[in-house]
Design a protein around this motif. Structure first.
Motif, PDB file in Angstrom:
ATOM      1  N   GLN A 248       4.800  23.594  -5.100  1.00 13.02           N
ATOM      2  CA  GLN A 248       5.870  22.617  -5.341  1.00 13.02           C
ATOM      3  C   GLN A 248       6.827  22.577  -4.145  1.00 13.02           C
ATOM      4  O   GLN A 248       7.208  21.492  -3.673  1.00 13.02           O
ATOM      5  CB  GLN A 248       6.652  22.982  -6.603  1.00 13.02           C
ATOM      6  CG  GLN A 248       5.911  22.719  -7.902  1.00 13.02           C
ATOM      7  CD  GLN A 248       6.774  23.021  -9.121  1.00 13.02           C
ATOM      8  OE1 GLN A 248       7.979  23.244  -9.009  1.00 13.02           O
ATOM      9  NE2 GLN A 248       6.160  23.030 -10.294  1.00 13.02           N
ATOM     10  N   ALA A 249       7.215  23.749  -3.676  1.00 14.08           N
ATOM     11  CA  ALA A 249       8.147  23.821  -2.541  1.00 14.08           C
ATOM     12  C   ALA A 249       7.535  23.181  -1.299  1.00 14.08           C
ATOM     13  O   ALA A 249       8.220  22.482  -0.541  1.00 14.08           O
ATOM     14  CB  ALA A 249       8.527  25.273  -2.268  1.00 14.08           C
ATOM     15  N   ALA A 250       6.237  23.394  -1.087  1.00 14.38           N
ATOM     16  CA  ALA A 250       5.559  22.815   0.074  1.00 14.38           C
ATOM     17  C   ALA A 250       5.543  21.288  -0.003  1.00 14.38           C
ATOM     18  O   ALA A 250       5.752  20.599   1.003  1.00 14.38           O
ATOM     19  CB  ALA A 250       4.137  23.359   0.171  1.00 14.38           C
ATOM     20  N   VAL A 251       5.304  20.751  -1.202  1.00 16.61           N
ATOM     21  CA  VAL A 251       5.291  19.292  -1.384  1.00 16.61           C
ATOM     22  C   VAL A 251       6.671  18.714  -1.109  1.00 16.61           C
ATOM     23  O   VAL A 251       6.813  17.708  -0.398  1.00 16.61           O
ATOM     24  CB  VAL A 251       4.819  18.933  -2.808  1.00 16.61           C
ATOM     25  CG1 VAL A 251       5.023  17.440  -3.090  1.00 16.61           C
ATOM     26  CG2 VAL A 251       3.347  19.298  -2.999  1.00 16.61           C
ATOM     27  N   LEU A 252       7.705  19.346  -1.651  1.00 14.08           N
ATOM     28  CA  LEU A 252       9.072  18.841  -1.459  1.00 14.08           C
ATOM     29  C   LEU A 252       9.508  18.936   0.004  1.00 14.08           C
ATOM     30  O   LEU A 252      10.179  18.036   0.519  1.00 14.08           O
ATOM     31  CB  LEU A 252      10.042  19.612  -2.355  1.00 14.08           C
ATOM     32  CG  LEU A 252       9.850  19.410  -3.868  1.00 14.08           C
ATOM     33  CD1 LEU A 252      10.827  20.294  -4.643  1.00 14.08           C
ATOM     34  CD2 LEU A 252      10.023  17.951  -4.259  1.00 14.08           C
TER      35      LEU A 252
END
Length: 323
Positions: A248-252
């Motif tokens: 999730q953090a990578a996508v954001l």
């Protein structure tokens, strides 16, 4: 020794299967061809997500409406048919007028104004999309919109009766107020629509004009800088929540980079694509004062109409922008 090697190999194989099982592919429909700067940016976003997650999340981009047609993309993300997608923000104007704020003629005509408008719009848009099971990843503007025609246009009266290309409710309202005949045409169909006489005029960006090779089917580009609309990239909330925290953090993080990069790409695109139009024989025209006066009158009427429909959310958005 044999047993140790056997179990060691089995454990390694199982670990490999576990990694493979965790890897996920997201199909991402987009409405525009690969040459469009929005799509170039999206491919880079997808590459950065894959790199940041070591391949745990792959985003497969389906450009030019090849997976879902443009008006269907938001519905496909909302329903979970695909986890992620891109679409023109104003397409959701019928859901709520707040989605169309960036398409109001002459409300925000510079990039600085467009950034302030997105800052005012973002929380409202986020809340509306959240209620539909989606969340915003990022948004990128088109260059300021210009008027394309098969003849020179010196006043709003020159638009009367022309078959006018539209792809959302805002453009349809504009065409009606200008006395033109609105005709729904998506970007991939623009060349054929002009060539066959289905449309005779349109308002769109220098990007779409150049990528559609507008010089093959029309003659004039009038640089009215009417508005700076945005494409938005959204994700299905359930699909996003199924990702682990690191993914999730990578996508954001990749989304934030794509938004920053996309705004800069849009600015560079404006002058480059107007130059391409001119180099290929399009007559690039500075609008007459008579034309701009008439167009601003249409814009003022559309703003009043929008305010009457937009309610408290629209009023809050407009106040935040104009403060």
């Amino acid at each position: 020794m044999f047993v140790s090697r056997y179990f060691g190999g089995a454990i390694a194989a199982l670990a490999g299967l576990a990694v493979a099982a965790q890897a996920e592919t997201w199909d991402m429909p987009t409405p525009y061809p690969d040459a469009t700067f929005h799509t170039v940016n999206i491919h880079q976003f997808a590459d950065e997500v894959a790199a940041a997650t070591d391949g745990a999340l792959e985003i497969k981009v389906h450009s030019a409406g090849s997976l879902f047609k443009h008006p269907e993309i938001s519905k496909a993300v909302r329903s979970g048919q695909v986890p992620i997608g891109e679409f023109f923000l104003s397409l959701l104007a019928n859901d709520n007028p707040a989605f169309a704020a960036d398409g109001l003629p002459f409300l925000a005509t510079s990039y600085d104004d467009a950034e302030r408008l997105w800052a005012a719009q973002k929380d409202v848009i986020g809340g509306l999309l959240d209620a539909q099971g989606m969340m915003v990843l990022y948004a990128v503007p088109w260059p300021p919109q210009g008027l394309y025609t098969t003849d020179e246009v010196n006043s709003v009266a020159d638009l009367a009766g022309l078959k006018f290309r539209t792809n959302n409710a805002t453009l349809e309202e504009f065409a009606n107020l200008a006395g033109a005949a609105p005709t729904q045409i998506e970007v991939p169909d623009i060349p054929q629509a002009f060539s066959t006489g289905r449309v005779e005029a349109m308002i769109t960006s220098p990007s779409t004009g150049a990528n559609s090779k507008a010089w093959d089917f029309l003659t004039h580009y009038t640089d009215i800088q009417a508005w700076i609309p945005k494409n938005i990239i959204v994700v299905n909330k359930r699909a996003f929540r199924r990702l682990d925290d690191a993914t999730q953090a990578a996508v954001l993080e990749a989304a934030a980079a794509a938004e920053t990069r996309g705004w800069e790409m849009s600015k560079a695109e404006t002058s480059a694509k107007v130059a391409i139009l001119r180099e290929n024989g399009i007559t690039v025209v500075e609008p007459s004062e008579e034309l701009m006066t008439g167009l601003r009158e249409i814009g003022a009427q559309m703003l009043e109409n929008w305010k009457a429909k937009a309610g408290a959310e629209g009023e809050a958005l407009l106040n935040a922008y104009q403060d």
